[in-house]
Write an enzyme that holds these catalytic residues in place. Sequence first.
Site, mmCIF file in Angstrom:
data_model
loop_
_atom_site.group_PDB
_atom_site.id
_atom_site.type_symbol
_atom_site.label_atom_id
_atom_site.label_comp_id
_atom_site.label_asym_id
_atom_site.label_seq_id
_atom_site.Cartn_x
_atom_site.Cartn_y
_atom_site.Cartn_z
ATOM 1 N N CYS A 22 0.870 -1.168 0.000
ATOM 2 C CA CYS A 22 0.000 0.000 0.000
ATOM 3 C C CYS A 22 0.905 1.216 0.000
ATOM 4 C CB CYS A 22 -0.864 0.035 1.253
ATOM 5 S SG CYS A 22 -1.849 -1.453 1.471
ATOM 6 N N ARG A 55 1.694 1.512 -5.864
ATOM 7 C CA ARG A 55 1.868 0.537 -4.783
ATOM 8 C C ARG A 55 0.580 -0.214 -4.441
ATOM 9 N NH1 ARG A 55 6.410 1.103 -1.963
ATOM 10 N NH2 ARG A 55 5.449 0.014 -0.245
ATOM 11 N N TRP A 57 -3.747 -1.887 -1.402
ATOM 12 C CA TRP A 57 -3.781 -3.156 -2.122
ATOM 13 C C TRP A 57 -4.239 -4.160 -1.080
ATOM 14 C CZ3 TRP A 57 -1.394 -7.995 -1.868
ATOM 15 C CH2 TRP A 57 -1.519 -8.789 -3.012
ATOM 16 N N ASN A 79 0.743 0.158 6.072
ATOM 17 C CA ASN A 79 1.138 -0.652 4.918
ATOM 18 C C ASN A 79 1.803 -1.905 5.480
ATOM 19 O OD1 ASN A 79 2.264 -1.716 2.551
ATOM 20 N ND2 ASN A 79 4.032 -0.348 2.645
ATOM 21 N N GLY A 80 1.218 -3.067 5.214
ATOM 22 C CA GLY A 80 1.809 -4.308 5.721
ATOM 23 C C GLY A 80 0.724 -5.256 6.213
ATOM 24 N N GLU A 118 9.549 -13.286 -20.437
ATOM 25 C CA GLU A 118 9.280 -11.894 -20.067
ATOM 26 C C GLU A 118 8.202 -11.286 -20.981
ATOM 27 O OE1 GLU A 118 9.712 -10.040 -17.681
ATOM 28 O OE2 GLU A 118 9.604 -8.004 -18.415
ATOM 29 N N LYS A 164 4.621 -9.811 -19.715
ATOM 30 C CA LYS A 164 4.167 -8.449 -20.013
ATOM 31 C C LYS A 164 2.762 -8.488 -20.589
ATOM 32 C CE LYS A 164 6.283 -6.640 -18.217
ATOM 33 N NZ LYS A 164 7.485 -6.906 -17.467
ATOM 34 N N GLU A 215 0.099 -9.590 -17.845
ATOM 35 C CA GLU A 215 -0.176 -8.705 -16.712
ATOM 36 C C GLU A 215 -0.883 -7.426 -17.106
ATOM 37 O OE1 GLU A 215 3.109 -7.228 -14.334
ATOM 38 O OE2 GLU A 215 4.420 -7.220 -16.061
ATOM 39 N N HIS A 226 7.033 -30.852 -27.172
ATOM 40 C CA HIS A 226 6.734 -31.721 -26.026
ATOM 41 C C HIS A 226 5.395 -31.378 -25.383
ATOM 42 C CE1 HIS A 226 10.666 -33.551 -26.232
ATOM 43 N NE2 HIS A 226 11.188 -32.344 -26.337
ATOM 44 N N LYS A 263 2.988 -2.434 -7.625
ATOM 45 C CA LYS A 263 4.365 -2.334 -8.100
ATOM 46 C C LYS A 263 5.342 -3.100 -7.222
ATOM 47 C CE LYS A 263 7.563 -0.726 -10.784
ATOM 48 N NZ LYS A 263 7.673 -1.458 -12.064
HETATM 49 O O1 M6R Z 1 10.657 -4.948 -7.345
HETATM 50 P P1 M6R Z 1 10.998 -6.329 -7.820
HETATM 51 O O2 M6R Z 1 11.870 -6.334 -9.002
HETATM 52 O O3 M6R Z 1 11.528 -7.195 -6.729
HETATM 53 O O4 M6R Z 1 9.605 -6.938 -8.250
HETATM 54 C C1 M6R Z 1 9.476 -8.259 -8.665
HETATM 55 C C2 M6R Z 1 8.160 -8.506 -9.336
HETATM 56 O O5 M6R Z 1 7.112 -8.241 -8.455
HETATM 57 C C3 M6R Z 1 7.991 -7.647 -10.595
HETATM 58 O O6 M6R Z 1 9.022 -7.846 -11.496
HETATM 59 C C4 M6R Z 1 6.644 -7.972 -11.279
HETATM 60 O O7 M6R Z 1 6.662 -9.253 -11.789
HETATM 61 C C5 M6R Z 1 6.340 -6.932 -12.369
HETATM 62 N N1 M6R Z 1 4.968 -6.553 -12.330
HETATM 63 C C6 M6R Z 1 6.615 -7.432 -13.725
HETATM 64 O O8 M6R Z 1 6.324 -6.519 -14.719
#
Ligand code: M6R
Length: 615
Positions: free
Chosen positions: A2, A27, A75, A101-102, A488, A492, A495, A511, A610
């Site tokens: 958060c 966040r 969040w 936050n937590g 990756e 992308k 998400e 496979h 994030k």
């Molecule tokens: O801040 P970090 O690099 O540790 O975060 C890791 C993942 O949460 C982050 O890469 C997440 O998968 C992203 N949304 C990917 O785009």
Amino acid sequence: MCGIVGYIGHREAYPIIIKGLQRLEYRGYDSAGIVLFDGENTNLSKTKGKVEDLKRKSKVSISTNGKLGLGHTRWATHGVPNDVNSHPHYSNSGDLVIIHNGIIENYESVKKALVNRGYEFHSDTDTEVLVNLIEEVKNKEGVMLGKAVQIALNQVVGAYAIAVFDKNKPDEIVVAKLGSPLAIGIGDGEYFIASDASPFIEFTNNAVYLEDGEMAIIRLGKEIKLRKIKNDAIAYPNILELQLNLEEIEKGGYDHFMLKEIYEQPRAIKDTYRGRLLADEGIVRMAGIDQNMERFLNANRIIIVACGTSWHAGLVAEYIFEDLARIPVEVEYASEFRYRNPVITENDVLIAISQSGETADTLAAIKMAKEKGAFVFGVCNVVGSSIARETHAGAYTHAGPEIGVASTKAFTTQITVLTLIALKLAKEKGSLSEAEFHGYLTELEGIPAKVEKALESNALIETIATEYKDSTNCLYLGRGYNFPVALEGALKLKEISYIHAEGYPAAEMKHGPIALIDEEMPVVVIATRKGHYEKVVSNIQEIKSRSGRIIAVVTEGDESVKELADHVVEVPETSEPLTPLLTTIPLQLLSYHIALMRGCNVDQPRNLAKSVTVE
Ligand code: M6R
């Protein structure tokens, strides 16, 4: 997960808190709330939805008076996102107000005990439990707010960054941190509180980052009082001068942060290697490696831990370290590693990769590896973050703030740092010839210009996106260095556009995943000339003969794939280990355009945040 913001000073708190929440929305963004205090009365507004919704609601429901204020963007962990569960939360008397936050892990047992003693709860949150525990302690022990916070925090288990005030003490806010970030901005006769420095950067460059287990009493007209939560020991504030500027955290003419950050990559990669890569002199300079060279050279192996995109960068690094420096590497999901009793010895080096430097699983993996005697090196973007502080040594990526939830420049700058490390170790070990070493340095130096070139395909990719925006599935294939890029690319797409996507090593297709291929299935294949080219071309043929729709990322001037693929996007030629820095660019743009065409919120995809500061 958060964002928290607070203000106490001589200005109206409302605009500072609202703007601060907007900057911290990356966040968490499923609900938001604000409370203002004018010295006598509090004014609270909370809502499910984004800060924009809060702004609309609070305009009518809140008076904008109050030079003390707290705000929160959430969040959800405990309790669904709704108005009631949004923060801030009041204590039963209405005197104490908290943002958090937590997670308070033992909140259920604490809540039960409080209910037995007559406390009532209106929300399902752990936070409301905490504020009432603080209130109970305060009343029972007859102590001031700071002491009550301290006693209460010693009774709970979990992670937190909190800010609390007491209506009976209008000039004071108490904050505490364990496991979630908390920065205090120090202005002229005013203080700011936030999860990161972005909410107060236009007001002050002076900030204190609380360490884990610290709390602070922030009183107007007085210096910050810092102490340890556990034992009352006095801590001394380390006031940092921040380098962040406002421009870096705004969109700068782009429609979305994600697009801005994609386009920033040439600059970001340059910033990553600036002062480290001295191609003309044939030197890679990295203090964190130089000072610990023996640890790296004597390492049995390097273990890389990370999550999400950072984990993908770790996979690329595995290829690079093994290929160039001939050091065995294992790449682990931090969340699995921390719970599976791994064999770690004092001769292991653990590299933790994290953009935010706050990812809870990565942090926990670091702590475990340290306990077992491993040397831990961090690769982070956020300066002063928890991971940066927890590791023995490290290297920042210097990508600048990444606000879009989907990581883009974090990925390419992490690869850049890891490549520099691999090259430095390779030079020291003599695993590359002088000519090879110099060749890589020169090639890496030229990468920003080649990324620039790769970005020129944007318009073409936008056209391709129109054809696939309604797909329900998508397959990404790559081999060798480009296998992690396929993973990756798929991450992308899923998400931000909510299209199901899978990344696979191209040769694994036969496979299983080949069964999925029909005329409805777009398959993105990375088929650059260096890196098992013929074999990937054979894979493309296999897809073609099953009527799959092929979008190929190829090396400039490639003719063979053009004949087979439905669409071809070119990237400049480079040496094989550096190809991920280029091939990832079209995949970032493809997911961006598809998400946009599907009407998705590119910068704030649903259910995500994030930085994942909870397990
Ligand atoms: O801040 P970090 O690099 O540790 O975060 C890791 C993942 O949460 C982050 O890469 C997440 O998968 C992203 N949304 C990917 O785009």
